[in-house]
Design a protein around this motif. Structure first.
Motif, PDB file in Angstrom:
ATOM      1  N   GLN A  63       0.837  -1.206   0.000  1.00  0.00           N
ATOM      2  CA  GLN A  63       0.000   0.000   0.000  1.00  0.00           C
ATOM      3  C   GLN A  63       0.873   1.257   0.000  1.00  0.00           C
ATOM      4  O   GLN A  63       1.862   1.338   0.713  1.00  0.00           O
ATOM      5  N   GLY A  64       0.488   2.230  -0.835  1.00  0.00           N
ATOM      6  CA  GLY A  64       1.161   3.523  -0.863  1.00  0.00           C
ATOM      7  C   GLY A  64       2.497   3.516  -1.563  1.00  0.00           C
ATOM      8  O   GLY A  64       3.283   4.449  -1.401  1.00  0.00           O
ATOM      9  N   LEU A  65       2.792   2.497  -2.344  1.00  0.00           N
ATOM     10  CA  LEU A  65       4.075   2.411  -3.046  1.00  0.00           C
ATOM     11  C   LEU A  65       3.854   2.560  -4.541  1.00  0.00           C
ATOM     12  O   LEU A  65       3.084   1.817  -5.142  1.00  0.00           O
ATOM     13  N   LEU A  81      17.062  -3.435  -6.095  1.00  0.00           N
ATOM     14  CA  LEU A  81      15.984  -2.529  -6.492  1.00  0.00           C
ATOM     15  C   LEU A  81      16.622  -1.249  -7.018  1.00  0.00           C
ATOM     16  O   LEU A  81      17.457  -0.644  -6.348  1.00  0.00           O
ATOM     17  N   THR A  82      16.243  -0.841  -8.240  1.00  0.00           N
ATOM     18  CA  THR A  82      16.755   0.395  -8.820  1.00  0.00           C
ATOM     19  C   THR A  82      15.580   1.210  -9.339  1.00  0.00           C
ATOM     20  O   THR A  82      14.511   0.678  -9.614  1.00  0.00           O
ATOM     21  N   GLY A  83      15.812   2.503  -9.488  1.00  0.00           N
ATOM     22  CA  GLY A  83      14.786   3.382 -10.014  1.00  0.00           C
ATOM     23  C   GLY A  83      14.546   4.541  -9.070  1.00  0.00           C
ATOM     24  O   GLY A  83      15.396   4.877  -8.243  1.00  0.00           O
ATOM     25  N   SER A  84      13.362   5.143  -9.212  1.00  0.00           N
ATOM     26  CA  SER A  84      13.048   6.299  -8.381  1.00  0.00           C
ATOM     27  C   SER A  84      11.619   6.226  -7.860  1.00  0.00           C
ATOM     28  O   SER A  84      10.747   5.636  -8.497  1.00  0.00           O
ATOM     29  N   VAL A  85      11.431   6.817  -6.702  1.00  0.00           N
ATOM     30  CA  VAL A  85      10.119   6.904  -6.053  1.00  0.00           C
ATOM     31  C   VAL A  85       9.968   8.326  -5.527  1.00  0.00           C
ATOM     32  O   VAL A  85      10.951   9.051  -5.376  1.00  0.00           O
ATOM     33  N   PRO A  86       8.721   8.752  -5.216  1.00  0.00           N
ATOM     34  CA  PRO A  86       8.503  10.133  -4.791  1.00  0.00           C
ATOM     35  C   PRO A  86       8.975  10.473  -3.374  1.00  0.00           C
ATOM     36  O   PRO A  86       9.174  11.641  -3.072  1.00  0.00           O
ATOM     37  N   SER A  87       9.166   9.498  -2.481  1.00  0.00           N
ATOM     38  CA  SER A  87       9.525   9.848  -1.103  1.00  0.00           C
ATOM     39  C   SER A  87      10.424   8.783  -0.467  1.00  0.00           C
ATOM     40  O   SER A  87      10.466   7.638  -0.908  1.00  0.00           O
ATOM     41  N   GLN A  88      11.122   9.190   0.593  1.00  0.00           N
ATOM     42  CA  GLN A  88      12.000   8.283   1.335  1.00  0.00           C
ATOM     43  C   GLN A  88      11.209   7.146   1.969  1.00  0.00           C
ATOM     44  O   GLN A  88      11.679   6.014   2.045  1.00  0.00           O
ATOM     45  N   ILE A  91      10.935   4.293  -0.340  1.00  0.00           N
ATOM     46  CA  ILE A  91      12.189   3.530  -0.455  1.00  0.00           C
ATOM     47  C   ILE A  91      12.242   2.482   0.657  1.00  0.00           C
ATOM     48  O   ILE A  91      12.540   1.309   0.416  1.00  0.00           O
ATOM     49  N   ASP A  92      11.935   2.921   1.863  1.00  0.00           N
ATOM     50  CA  ASP A  92      11.958   2.006   3.007  1.00  0.00           C
ATOM     51  C   ASP A  92      10.905   0.909   2.855  1.00  0.00           C
ATOM     52  O   ASP A  92      11.171  -0.263   3.139  1.00  0.00           O
ATOM     53  N   ALA A  93       9.702   1.304   2.392  1.00  0.00           N
ATOM     54  CA  ALA A  93       8.619   0.321   2.218  1.00  0.00           C
ATOM     55  C   ALA A  93       8.985  -0.715   1.158  1.00  0.00           C
ATOM     56  O   ALA A  93       8.714  -1.906   1.320  1.00  0.00           O
ATOM     57  N   ALA A  94       9.630  -0.285   0.084  1.00  0.00           N
ATOM     58  CA  ALA A  94      10.030  -1.216  -0.979  1.00  0.00           C
ATOM     59  C   ALA A  94      11.070  -2.200  -0.469  1.00  0.00           C
ATOM     60  O   ALA A  94      11.010  -3.402  -0.754  1.00  0.00           O
ATOM     61  N   GLY A  95      12.032  -1.713   0.300  1.00  0.00           N
ATOM     62  CA  GLY A  95      13.065  -2.588   0.856  1.00  0.00           C
ATOM     63  C   GLY A  95      12.481  -3.617   1.799  1.00  0.00           C
ATOM     64  O   GLY A  95      12.841  -4.802   1.749  1.00  0.00           O
TER      65      GLY A  95
END
Length: 116
Positions: A63-65, A81-88, A91-95
């Motif tokens: 959720q929210g990713l 994991l590579t690429g870009s996301v709108p917020s830090q 990044i933490d949620a993806a990890g």
């Protein structure tokens, strides 16, 4: 005397045939080895691809990713994991989502924050 010479020659021929036979048997598995190695490589690639698909599915369910700019690469249990996301926080949620997938041994999170 001729019989002794004949037996010596015959013994040499038998020893040579036996040595060649042993060498051929020892070499036979090595000849099959390239196909076995190719099968192992294919199985490894298949496992890496499947792990990558599982991680992508886990990221999508988080959720929210925003996964639109995230690339996943898996190799032997190690996920990058590579690429870009709108917020830090993303990044933490993806990890964390990637670490939670069965079969993942490590996660290298190279995501960056990029305002859209």
């Amino acid at each position: 005397m001729k019989t002794v010479g004949f037996l010596k020659t015959l013994g040499s021929v038998v020893a040579m045939v036996a040595a060649c036979n042993v060498y051929a048997q020892a070499s036979a598995p090595a000849a099959a080895s390239p196909s076995a190695a190719a099968a192992n490589v294919k199985a490894g690639k298949r496992a890496n691809h499947e792990l990558g698909r599982k991680v992508r599915a886990a990221l999508t369910k988080t959720q929210g990713l925003d996964v639109s700019n995230i690339a996943v690469r898996a190799r032997g249990g190690a996920v990058t994991l590579t690429g870009s996301v709108p917020s830090q926080g993303q990044i933490d949620a993806a990890g964390e989502a990637a670490k939670g997938v069965a079969g993942v041994s490590s996660v290298s999170n190279k995501l960056t924050v990029m305002q859209q």
